[in-house]
Scaffold this motif. Sequence first.
Motif, PDB file in Angstrom:
ATOM      1  N   LYS A  49     -10.808   5.629   7.699  1.00 44.77           N
ATOM      2  CA  LYS A  49     -10.990   5.943   6.442  1.00 44.77           C
ATOM      3  C   LYS A  49      -9.034   5.301   5.561  1.00 44.77           C
ATOM      4  CE  LYS A  49     -11.954  11.158   6.671  1.00 44.77           C
ATOM      5  NZ  LYS A  49     -11.636  12.410   6.080  1.00 44.77           N
ATOM      6  N   VAL A  50     -10.186   4.043   6.129  1.00 50.89           N
ATOM      7  CA  VAL A  50      -8.700   2.839   5.274  1.00 50.89           C
ATOM      8  C   VAL A  50      -9.544   1.553   5.340  1.00 50.89           C
ATOM      9  CG1 VAL A  50      -7.101   1.591   5.615  1.00 50.89           C
ATOM     10  CG2 VAL A  50      -7.049   3.872   6.649  1.00 50.89           C
ATOM     11  N   SER A  51      -9.576   0.565   4.058  1.00 48.45           N
ATOM     12  CA  SER A  51     -10.378  -0.635   4.415  1.00 48.45           C
ATOM     13  C   SER A  51      -9.913  -1.258   5.585  1.00 48.45           C
ATOM     14  CB  SER A  51     -10.400  -0.787   2.891  1.00 48.45           C
ATOM     15  OG  SER A  51      -8.734  -1.341   2.306  1.00 48.45           O
ATOM     16  N   GLU A  52     -10.841  -2.392   5.431  1.00 44.20           N
ATOM     17  CA  GLU A  52     -10.318  -3.357   6.325  1.00 44.20           C
ATOM     18  C   GLU A  52      -9.253  -4.303   5.488  1.00 44.20           C
ATOM     19  OE1 GLU A  52     -12.493  -2.157   9.518  1.00 44.20           O
ATOM     20  OE2 GLU A  52     -11.281  -4.270   9.548  1.00 44.20           O
ATOM     21  N   GLN A  53      -8.973  -4.398   4.401  1.00 46.71           N
ATOM     22  CA  GLN A  53      -8.145  -5.050   4.029  1.00 46.71           C
ATOM     23  C   GLN A  53      -6.617  -4.914   3.507  1.00 46.71           C
ATOM     24  OE1 GLN A  53      -9.150  -6.138   0.024  1.00 46.71           O
ATOM     25  NE2 GLN A  53      -7.423  -7.468  -0.459  1.00 46.71           N
ATOM     26  N   ALA A  54      -6.938  -2.928   3.528  1.00 50.97           N
ATOM     27  CA  ALA A  54      -5.394  -3.007   3.619  1.00 50.97           C
ATOM     28  C   ALA A  54      -5.348  -2.596   5.443  1.00 50.97           C
ATOM     29  CB  ALA A  54      -5.753  -0.906   3.259  1.00 50.97           C
ATOM     30  N   LYS A  55      -6.223  -2.188   6.000  1.00 57.55           N
ATOM     31  CA  LYS A  55      -5.761  -2.376   7.393  1.00 57.55           C
ATOM     32  C   LYS A  55      -5.219  -3.448   8.414  1.00 57.55           C
ATOM     33  CE  LYS A  55      -7.505  -1.323  12.258  1.00 57.55           C
ATOM     34  NZ  LYS A  55      -8.463  -1.800  12.988  1.00 57.55           N
TER      35      LYS A  55
ATOM     36  N   ALA B 111      -3.425  -5.405   5.602  1.00 52.76           N
ATOM     37  CA  ALA B 111      -2.707  -5.787   5.425  1.00 52.76           C
ATOM     38  C   ALA B 111      -1.583  -5.101   6.260  1.00 52.76           C
ATOM     39  CB  ALA B 111      -2.121  -5.245   4.213  1.00 52.76           C
ATOM     40  N   VAL B 112      -1.371  -3.792   6.564  1.00 56.43           N
ATOM     41  CA  VAL B 112      -0.554  -2.602   7.596  1.00 56.43           C
ATOM     42  C   VAL B 112      -0.492  -3.380   8.537  1.00 56.43           C
ATOM     43  CG1 VAL B 112      -0.237  -0.640   8.215  1.00 56.43           C
ATOM     44  CG2 VAL B 112      -1.045  -0.637   5.889  1.00 56.43           C
ATOM     45  N   GLU B 113      -1.254  -4.009   9.098  1.00 57.07           N
ATOM     46  CA  GLU B 113      -1.131  -4.029  10.831  1.00 57.07           C
ATOM     47  C   GLU B 113      -0.862  -5.611  10.781  1.00 57.07           C
ATOM     48  OE1 GLU B 113      -5.126  -2.853  13.587  1.00 57.07           O
ATOM     49  OE2 GLU B 113      -5.190  -4.495  11.872  1.00 57.07           O
ATOM     50  N   ARG B 114      -0.208  -6.512   9.447  1.00 56.17           N
ATOM     51  CA  ARG B 114       0.259  -7.620   9.396  1.00 56.17           C
ATOM     52  C   ARG B 114       2.289  -6.970   8.344  1.00 56.17           C
ATOM     53  NH1 ARG B 114      -2.759 -10.364   6.913  1.00 56.17           N
ATOM     54  NH2 ARG B 114      -2.310  -9.592   5.089  1.00 56.17           N
ATOM     55  N   ALA B 115       2.243  -6.188   8.384  1.00 58.77           N
ATOM     56  CA  ALA B 115       3.738  -6.036   8.094  1.00 58.77           C
ATOM     57  C   ALA B 115       3.646  -4.966   9.259  1.00 58.77           C
ATOM     58  CB  ALA B 115       3.426  -4.404   6.741  1.00 58.77           C
ATOM     59  N   VAL B 116       3.694  -4.634   9.872  1.00 60.08           N
ATOM     60  CA  VAL B 116       4.164  -3.853  11.283  1.00 60.08           C
ATOM     61  C   VAL B 116       4.499  -4.828  11.972  1.00 60.08           C
ATOM     62  CG1 VAL B 116       3.666  -2.571  13.154  1.00 60.08           C
ATOM     63  CG2 VAL B 116       2.386  -1.862  11.519  1.00 60.08           C
ATOM     64  N   ALA B 117       3.505  -6.118  12.562  1.00 65.40           N
ATOM     65  CA  ALA B 117       3.989  -6.974  13.243  1.00 65.40           C
ATOM     66  C   ALA B 117       5.285  -7.933  12.779  1.00 65.40           C
ATOM     67  CB  ALA B 117       3.201  -8.266  13.133  1.00 65.40           C
ATOM     68  N   GLU B 118       5.396  -8.059  11.131  1.00 67.32           N
ATOM     69  CA  GLU B 118       5.907  -8.949  11.124  1.00 67.32           C
ATOM     70  C   GLU B 118       8.172  -8.104  10.665  1.00 67.32           C
ATOM     71  OE1 GLU B 118       4.980  -9.674   6.801  1.00 67.32           O
ATOM     72  OE2 GLU B 118       3.774 -11.124   7.948  1.00 67.32           O
ATOM     73  N   LEU B 119       7.481  -6.319  11.226  1.00 66.45           N
ATOM     74  CA  LEU B 119       9.169  -6.454  10.575  1.00 66.45           C
ATOM     75  C   LEU B 119       9.043  -5.403  12.400  1.00 66.45           C
ATOM     76  CD1 LEU B 119       8.110  -4.039   7.354  1.00 66.45           C
ATOM     77  CD2 LEU B 119       9.490  -5.783   7.676  1.00 66.45           C
TER      78      LEU B 119
ATOM     79  N   VAL C  39       0.893  -1.221  -0.071  1.00 65.73           N
ATOM     80  CA  VAL C  39       0.063  -0.154  -0.105  1.00 65.73           C
ATOM     81  C   VAL C  39       0.931   1.191   0.190  1.00 65.73           C
ATOM     82  CG1 VAL C  39      -1.819  -1.522   1.636  1.00 65.73           C
ATOM     83  CG2 VAL C  39      -0.218   0.316   2.454  1.00 65.73           C
ATOM     84  N   GLY C  40       0.518   2.393   0.271  1.00 67.68           N
ATOM     85  CA  GLY C  40       1.300   3.688  -0.075  1.00 67.68           C
ATOM     86  C   GLY C  40       1.378   4.289   1.644  1.00 67.68           C
ATOM     87  N   ARG C  41       2.507   5.385   1.324  1.00 62.89           N
ATOM     88  CA  ARG C  41       3.307   5.575   3.046  1.00 62.89           C
ATOM     89  C   ARG C  41       1.920   5.923   3.359  1.00 62.89           C
ATOM     90  NH1 ARG C  41       4.695  10.071   4.954  1.00 62.89           N
ATOM     91  NH2 ARG C  41       6.794   9.669   6.398  1.00 62.89           N
ATOM     92  N   GLY C  42       0.839   6.900   2.504  1.00 64.40           N
ATOM     93  CA  GLY C  42       0.167   7.710   3.618  1.00 64.40           C
ATOM     94  C   GLY C  42      -1.398   6.260   3.821  1.00 64.40           C
ATOM     95  N   THR C  43      -1.700   5.327   3.735  1.00 65.13           N
ATOM     96  CA  THR C  43      -2.885   4.776   3.877  1.00 65.13           C
ATOM     97  C   THR C  43      -2.047   3.957   5.730  1.00 65.13           C
ATOM     98  OG1 THR C  43      -3.340   3.703   1.646  1.00 65.13           O
ATOM     99  CG2 THR C  43      -3.809   2.424   3.882  1.00 65.13           C
ATOM    100  N   VAL C  44      -0.634   3.720   5.219  1.00 65.47           N
ATOM    101  CA  VAL C  44       0.075   3.116   6.570  1.00 65.47           C
ATOM    102  C   VAL C  44      -0.278   3.680   7.267  1.00 65.47           C
ATOM    103  CG1 VAL C  44       2.501   2.563   7.303  1.00 65.47           C
ATOM    104  CG2 VAL C  44       2.068   1.883   5.315  1.00 65.47           C
ATOM    105  N   SER C  45       0.248   5.595   7.581  1.00 62.09           N
ATOM    106  CA  SER C  45       0.344   6.407   8.662  1.00 62.09           C
ATOM    107  C   SER C  45      -1.616   6.534   8.564  1.00 62.09           C
ATOM    108  CB  SER C  45       0.604   7.730   7.861  1.00 62.09           C
ATOM    109  OG  SER C  45       0.371   9.055   8.281  1.00 62.09           O
ATOM    110  N   ARG C  46      -1.965   6.563   7.795  1.00 64.87           N
ATOM    111  CA  ARG C  46      -3.816   6.747   8.381  1.00 64.87           C
ATOM    112  C   ARG C  46      -3.781   5.262   9.929  1.00 64.87           C
ATOM    113  NH1 ARG C  46      -4.207   8.418   3.525  1.00 64.87           N
ATOM    114  NH2 ARG C  46      -5.080   6.656   1.960  1.00 64.87           N
ATOM    115  N   VAL C  47      -3.428   4.205   8.695  1.00 66.00           N
ATOM    116  CA  VAL C  47      -3.374   2.598   9.722  1.00 66.00           C
ATOM    117  C   VAL C  47      -3.136   2.879  11.503  1.00 66.00           C
ATOM    118  CG1 VAL C  47      -3.409   0.617   9.926  1.00 66.00           C
ATOM    119  CG2 VAL C  47      -4.349   1.750   7.665  1.00 66.00           C
ATOM    120  N   ILE C  48      -2.081   4.474  11.226  1.00 65.29           N
ATOM    121  CA  ILE C  48      -1.111   4.250  12.474  1.00 65.29           C
ATOM    122  C   ILE C  48      -2.430   4.686  13.544  1.00 65.29           C
ATOM    123  CG2 ILE C  48       0.990   4.688  13.223  1.00 65.29           C
ATOM    124  CD1 ILE C  48       2.863   3.695  10.836  1.00 65.29           C
ATOM    125  N   ASN C  49      -2.019   5.797  13.216  1.00 68.21           N
ATOM    126  CA  ASN C  49      -2.872   7.075  13.395  1.00 68.21           C
ATOM    127  C   ASN C  49      -4.218   6.645  13.964  1.00 68.21           C
ATOM    128  OD1 ASN C  49      -0.812   8.685  13.997  1.00 68.21           O
ATOM    129  ND2 ASN C  49      -1.078   9.537  11.329  1.00 68.21           N
ATOM    130  N   GLY C  50      -4.889   5.290  13.363  1.00 66.35           N
ATOM    131  CA  GLY C  50      -6.339   5.036  13.975  1.00 66.35           C
ATOM    132  C   GLY C  50      -6.973   5.804  12.659  1.00 66.35           C
TER     133      GLY C  50
END
Length: 344
Positions: free
Chosen positions: A36-42, A44-52, A22-33
Amino acid sequence: MAVSGRQTGRPTLEEVAARAGVGRGTVSRVINGSPKVSEQAKAAVERAVAELGYVPNRAARALAGSRTDAIALVIPETEARLFAEPYFLDIIRGVSAELAAADKQLLLTLIRSEQERQRFEQYLAAQRVDGVLLVSVHGDDPLPDQVRALGLPAVLNGRRTEAERVAFVDSDNTGAGRTAVAHLAARGRQRIATVTGPLDMYVARCRLDGYREGLTEAGLAPDETLVAHGDFTEEGGRRAMRELLDRRPDLDAVFAASDVMAAGARSVLREAGRRVPEDVALVGVDDSAVARLMDPPLTSVRQPIEEMGRAMARLLLEEIASPGAPDDQPRRVLPTELVVRASS
């Protein structure tokens, strides 16, 4: 000299975005709660955050005034005790209802070892929750102060000491002991014993103080041979009751500092051929399902457990919305009441 490939050190926002697709902006929106993010994108970002092992920059998030909309409820007990004691389930029910009404996520955390405690402290340091609720805290537990030192709001269920520095919601535990003894004395009982909770917990010391005050007010001399120490478990109640019967077989009443310990005491009395209430009257604390289902049904001092959970959540949400001074933490003490049944 430029080095190709992934940089060493702390993972970046860009690396999380690349891993999640996903884009950098999407990651930022997920992290900041942001909602305005789809459940699928959220996901994916949460999985990437945990893995890294990505940790958001705390200072940047603070400047942005961001929120996670997540609240941690910490119970430093095992799963076995959590599900064996109605008290914890009622607290969780109250907290969950209040947080759901405020559209907040509840993260239930059990801490059973020092390793789990350290892992949880690291989780908090990453600012992944907006506040912390703590239940079943013992007198020497530093976790509430560590949470506050991280700048996170915290509310306790009960207190560690009379001079508690962290916000709390409690019930009138001294009054609970006093009320129980007054009831037993009014029924003509003269040799009233007690099974305490663990005395490194303020709640247990308060109920013991109330027991002693109740004896004095009833004109009965406190007698330490009528005091046995338990641990708020059924097995602890059994052990303490055996000790009391060995030491004072002439006892005619028992105030157990929880319904669960009263259930343990009841089984030992039955094994010893003592009838309840004819030979030994029995009173507990909590007015839980355990009290209502005992044979005979247990007289118990009711504390509003679910309401305590709700009040804890409300205090925390108020503190998150409008932080107060560190030395001016809110405190709530809720009343108790005696529920008389056939055991006394």
